[in-house]
Scaffold this active site. Structure first.
Site, mmCIF file in Angstrom:
data_model
loop_
_atom_site.group_PDB
_atom_site.id
_atom_site.type_symbol
_atom_site.label_atom_id
_atom_site.label_comp_id
_atom_site.label_asym_id
_atom_site.label_seq_id
_atom_site.Cartn_x
_atom_site.Cartn_y
_atom_site.Cartn_z
ATOM 1 N N CYS A 99 -98.705 9.633 50.865
ATOM 2 C CA CYS A 99 -98.796 10.616 51.978
ATOM 3 C C CYS A 99 -99.929 10.315 52.937
ATOM 4 O O CYS A 99 -99.947 10.833 54.054
ATOM 5 C CB CYS A 99 -99.042 12.027 51.489
ATOM 6 S SG CYS A 99 -98.476 12.434 49.892
ATOM 7 N N HIS A 130 -92.412 16.485 46.985
ATOM 8 C CA HIS A 130 -91.524 15.591 47.729
ATOM 9 C C HIS A 130 -90.805 14.632 46.779
ATOM 10 O O HIS A 130 -91.236 14.427 45.645
ATOM 11 C CB HIS A 130 -92.343 14.743 48.706
ATOM 12 C CG HIS A 130 -92.919 15.503 49.861
ATOM 13 N ND1 HIS A 130 -94.248 15.418 50.217
ATOM 14 C CD2 HIS A 130 -92.352 16.336 50.769
ATOM 15 C CE1 HIS A 130 -94.472 16.175 51.289
ATOM 16 N NE2 HIS A 130 -93.337 16.748 51.635
HETATM 17 N N1 GLY Z 1 -100.633 19.843 51.120
HETATM 18 C C1 GLY Z 1 -99.653 18.972 51.601
HETATM 19 C C2 GLY Z 1 -98.417 19.681 51.923
HETATM 20 O O1 GLY Z 1 -98.152 20.701 51.301
HETATM 21 O O2 GLY Z 1 -97.674 19.296 52.790
#
Ligand code: GLY
Length: 255
Positions: A250, A163
């Site tokens: 996250c 991300h």
């Molecule tokens: N393991 C977190 C994701 O790939 O969204």
């Protein structure tokens, strides 16, 4: 930035060992993950937040990474449409939960996809990473919603890492913690950059909370640089979440 008062977290489920990953670091140790997650929740409380802890949901191995399911702003909430098929159902319960806190909850619609791990809030501007999870249509819808809410937003290509926020974090007072994946981005040059050295790339995913910055343990140079910029750090071990490409940001939604 406005101080946060609340956070939402979700206890990892046993199925997390089958979560999505590109990290090549082996399977997470579930018991260790539970201990690390508890320490993370405790740290949020120490930063002054009221923490809503959601139960583990075995249907969704990656469901502990709640940040991807919604973008929470001071002017409204937006439920995402996660880019990974195995994660799409995670939004259902989150929508109900957010309804208790936000009057107006908007939604990203297919064919738009968006993981909020790709959304970096820097004061009243939002950078949206175009990644393997967030597509142009998802970003376009989000820009439209954010503009209606009175914010500005723009897209940033994500070539490395899962991300956008895997490689860059906004701290208060115009500081960005940034790793080499995003260092060349012209729009980031307007900030005071705290540059993460290559050996500590993962440490760029840190988290500003009410004058504290949560940092990953084991990355002393980054910690030192953040402290030198005037922030008090709280060190946390998230090794089991790193094995799933996850990190400090996250693991919670803050508002
Ligand atoms: N393991 C977190 C994701 O790939 O969204």
């Amino acid at each position: 930035m406005k101080k946060y008062s609340h956070a939402i977290v979700r206890i990892p489920c046993r199925e997390m060992i089958h979560g999505l990953t590109t990290a090549n670091l082996g399977k997470p140790d579930y018991d260790k993950a539970l201990v690390q997650h508890q320490a993370y929740s405790d740290a949020l409380k120490r930063c002054g937040l009221e923490v809503l802890v959601l139960n583990p949901d075995n249907r969704y191995p990656d469901s502990t990474f709640v940040e991807d399911t919604a973008l929470l702003t001071t002017r409204g909430a937006i439920i995402t449409n996660p880019g990974a098929p195995s994660r799409k159902g995670e939004i259902d319960e989150m929508q109900t939960v957010l309804g208790q806190y936000f009057k107006d909850v908007k939604k990203i619609q297919a064919p738009g996809t968006l993981d909020a791990g790709d959304v970096l809030m820097a004061e009243s501007h939002f950078y949206i990473g175009l990644s393997s999870r967030t597509n142009f249509e998802g970003a376009k819808q989000l820009i439209q919603i954010l503009t209606q809410l009175g914010f500005s937003a723009s897209t940033i290509p994500v070539h490395e890492g899962l991300h956008l926020k895997s490689g860059v974090a906004y701290l208060n007072h115009h500081y960005l913690v940034i790793n080499s994946d995003f260092l060349a981005e012209p729009r980031f040059q307007q900030y005071s950059l705290i540059k993460v050295i290559n050996q500590e790339n993962y440490a760029a995913n840190c988290l500003w909370i009410n004058d504290y910055v949560l940092v990953v343990s084991g990355f002393p140079k980054t910690k030192e640089a953040i402290e030198k910029a005037g922030f008090e750090t709280v060190e946390l071990d998230v090794s089991e979440f790193r094995k799933l490409d996850g990190g400090l940001s996250c693991l919670s939604l803050r508002f």
